[in-house]
Design an enzyme around this catalytic site. Structure first.
Site, mmCIF file in Angstrom:
data_model
loop_
_atom_site.group_PDB
_atom_site.id
_atom_site.type_symbol
_atom_site.label_atom_id
_atom_site.label_comp_id
_atom_site.label_asym_id
_atom_site.label_seq_id
_atom_site.Cartn_x
_atom_site.Cartn_y
_atom_site.Cartn_z
ATOM 1 N N GLY A 1 1.323 -5.649 -3.685
ATOM 2 C CA GLY A 1 0.757 -6.641 -2.769
ATOM 3 C C GLY A 1 0.173 -7.858 -3.470
ATOM 4 O O GLY A 1 0.268 -8.983 -2.965
ATOM 5 N N ASN A 2 -0.405 -7.649 -4.663
ATOM 6 C CA ASN A 2 -1.055 -8.784 -5.337
ATOM 7 C C ASN A 2 -0.051 -9.821 -5.852
ATOM 8 O O ASN A 2 -0.429 -10.915 -6.225
ATOM 9 C CB ASN A 2 -1.969 -8.302 -6.474
ATOM 10 C CG ASN A 2 -1.183 -7.615 -7.571
ATOM 11 O OD1 ASN A 2 -0.237 -6.867 -7.298
ATOM 12 N ND2 ASN A 2 -1.541 -7.872 -8.813
ATOM 13 N N LYS B 1 0.048 5.709 8.794
ATOM 14 C CA LYS B 1 0.028 4.277 8.426
ATOM 15 C C LYS B 1 -0.350 3.417 9.628
ATOM 16 O O LYS B 1 0.379 3.377 10.623
ATOM 17 C CB LYS B 1 1.410 3.820 7.939
ATOM 18 C CG LYS B 1 1.830 4.444 6.637
ATOM 19 C CD LYS B 1 1.688 3.470 5.476
ATOM 20 C CE LYS B 1 2.154 4.159 4.213
ATOM 21 N NZ LYS B 1 1.762 3.469 3.000
ATOM 22 N N LYS C 1 6.722 1.802 -0.451
ATOM 23 C CA LYS C 1 7.631 0.981 -1.265
ATOM 24 C C LYS C 1 7.835 1.540 -2.683
ATOM 25 O O LYS C 1 8.905 1.337 -3.279
ATOM 26 C CB LYS C 1 7.154 -0.484 -1.318
ATOM 27 C CG LYS C 1 5.899 -0.743 -2.134
ATOM 28 C CD LYS C 1 6.183 -1.527 -3.371
ATOM 29 C CE LYS C 1 5.002 -1.751 -4.271
ATOM 30 N NZ LYS C 1 3.780 -1.039 -4.169
ATOM 31 N N LYS D 1 2.485 5.833 -6.804
ATOM 32 C CA LYS D 1 3.097 5.197 -7.985
ATOM 33 C C LYS D 1 3.390 6.230 -9.077
ATOM 34 O O LYS D 1 4.452 6.225 -9.690
ATOM 35 C CB LYS D 1 2.181 4.096 -8.547
ATOM 36 C CG LYS D 1 1.978 2.970 -7.561
ATOM 37 C CD LYS D 1 1.150 1.860 -8.134
ATOM 38 C CE LYS D 1 0.546 1.015 -7.027
ATOM 39 N NZ LYS D 1 1.486 0.581 -5.989
#
Ligand code: ADP
Ligand code: MG
Length: 310
Positions: free
Chosen positions: A10-11, A126, A210, A272
């Site tokens: 996102g960053n 979500k 993602k 991740k």
């Protein structure tokens, strides 16, 4: 030369259109460095704020009878196009500035197959779209059969499932583009979730994480490396505690053990690390690296980042 899948967090994208156009220039530099070194590159990215913005705009217009309802999978498709458009332009500009003119950049609307019987559909986690008060949420829940739940004390929102990826419909197209020296942007926002219905693949209200989508893509196209670029230089054990320590390298079994021990926050670092070992357990020479956008080049030289190996 390696085949590399990059997952942008996102960053790398910011929160609105103008900010995004500026921020992608930073990612474009890191990506151009890898293209310049001759690697095959596939970029996937998140879309949380972007798809939230698109869904909310349509929800508000629907409430005022300005536009008809826009289903969630279509909103994901729009976010893939809009983010891809900015990324594509920024990477191309950066490559042209370096006189690299034989590596065109393409964005692919990407569908990710999920299992309609995935247990995630029984417990949607979500939050998406607009905020409602409790009464409205209960009314909507009865009218639509959708799930609603409280989102971190800020109000009630629709909750949708986050199933695991099963297949990616555009995997062969991705391979063709990579073989033809294209830099490919695919699987944006985890891909558009689809499932089989009466012999057709149709969109389903869900969000694939993602990081899992990028990991699955890396597996399907037999990539050598998965690079997950986020807001931190590496994953830590005992994160933000007195005994916090950097994880420089972990084997698949060590990474699994750290996940079980609860070192990583669910929904942020946990997927991740899981995505990393799910990719590297497919082959001896596969590497996954978790690091920040700013330090991507250093991480590739082995100077920082968390590497997960078989
Ligand atoms: P992205 O948008 O890149 O997916 P997230 O915010 O979802 O980023 O996840 C990255 C964040 O995970 C980091 O910024 C950090 O705050 C958080 N985090 C949670 N646990 C850990 C950990 N053990 N080590 C490093 N970061 C962690
Ligand atoms: Mg995330």
């Amino acid at each position: 030369m390696s085949k590399i899948v990059i997952a942008l967090g996102g960053n790398a994208l910011g929160n609105d259109s103008l900010e995004q156009m500026e921020k992608v220039k930073i990612a474009a530099k890191a990506i151009a460095d890898l293209v310049q070194d001759g690697h095959e590159i596939l970029i996937s990215h998140g879309n949380g704020p972007q798809v939230g913005m698109i869904k909310k705009a349509f929800d508000e217009c629907e409430k005022q009878n300005i536009t008809p309802n826009m289903p969630f999978p279509e909103c994901i498709a729009m976010s893939q196009g809009y983010i891809g458009f900015h990324l594509q332009a920024a990477i191309e500009t950066e490559l042209f500035a370096r006189k690299i003119t034989d590596r065109p950049v393409s964005t692919l609307v990407t569908r990710i197959v999920v299992d309609a019987n995935d247990p995630a559909f029984l417990k949607p986690t979500k939050p998406i779209g607009s905020y409602y008060d409790e009464q409205t949420a209960i009314k909507l829940m009865q009218e639509t059969g959708d799930f609603y739940g409280e989102d971190a004390g800020r109000g009630f929102r629709r909750m949708i499932a986050s199933p695991m990826p099963v297949d990616i419909m555009e995997k062969e197209t991705v391979e063709l583009l990579l073989q033809n020296k294209r830099v490919v942007i695919a699987c944006g926002g985890g891909g558009i979730p689809v499932t089989e219905k009466n012999g057709l693949m149709v969109g389903i209200d869900a969000v694939v994480d993602k990081d899992f989508a990028a990991s699955h893509m890396a597996k399907l196209i037999d990539a050598d490396m998965l690079i997950i670029l986020t807001a931190v230089d590496n994953a830590f054990l005992n994160y933000q505690k007195e005994n916090e320590t950097v994880i420089s390298q972990a084997t698949v079994s060590e990474a699994k053990k750290y996940c079980e021990e609860g070192h990583f926050a669910p929904g942020s670092m946990l997927p991740k690390v899981m995505a990393s070992y799910m990719f590297t357990e497919n082959g001896k020479n596969k590497h996954a690296i978790i690091t920040s956008l700013e330090r991507a080049a250093d991480a590739l030289k082995g100077e920082c980042g968390t590497t997960v190996v078989a």
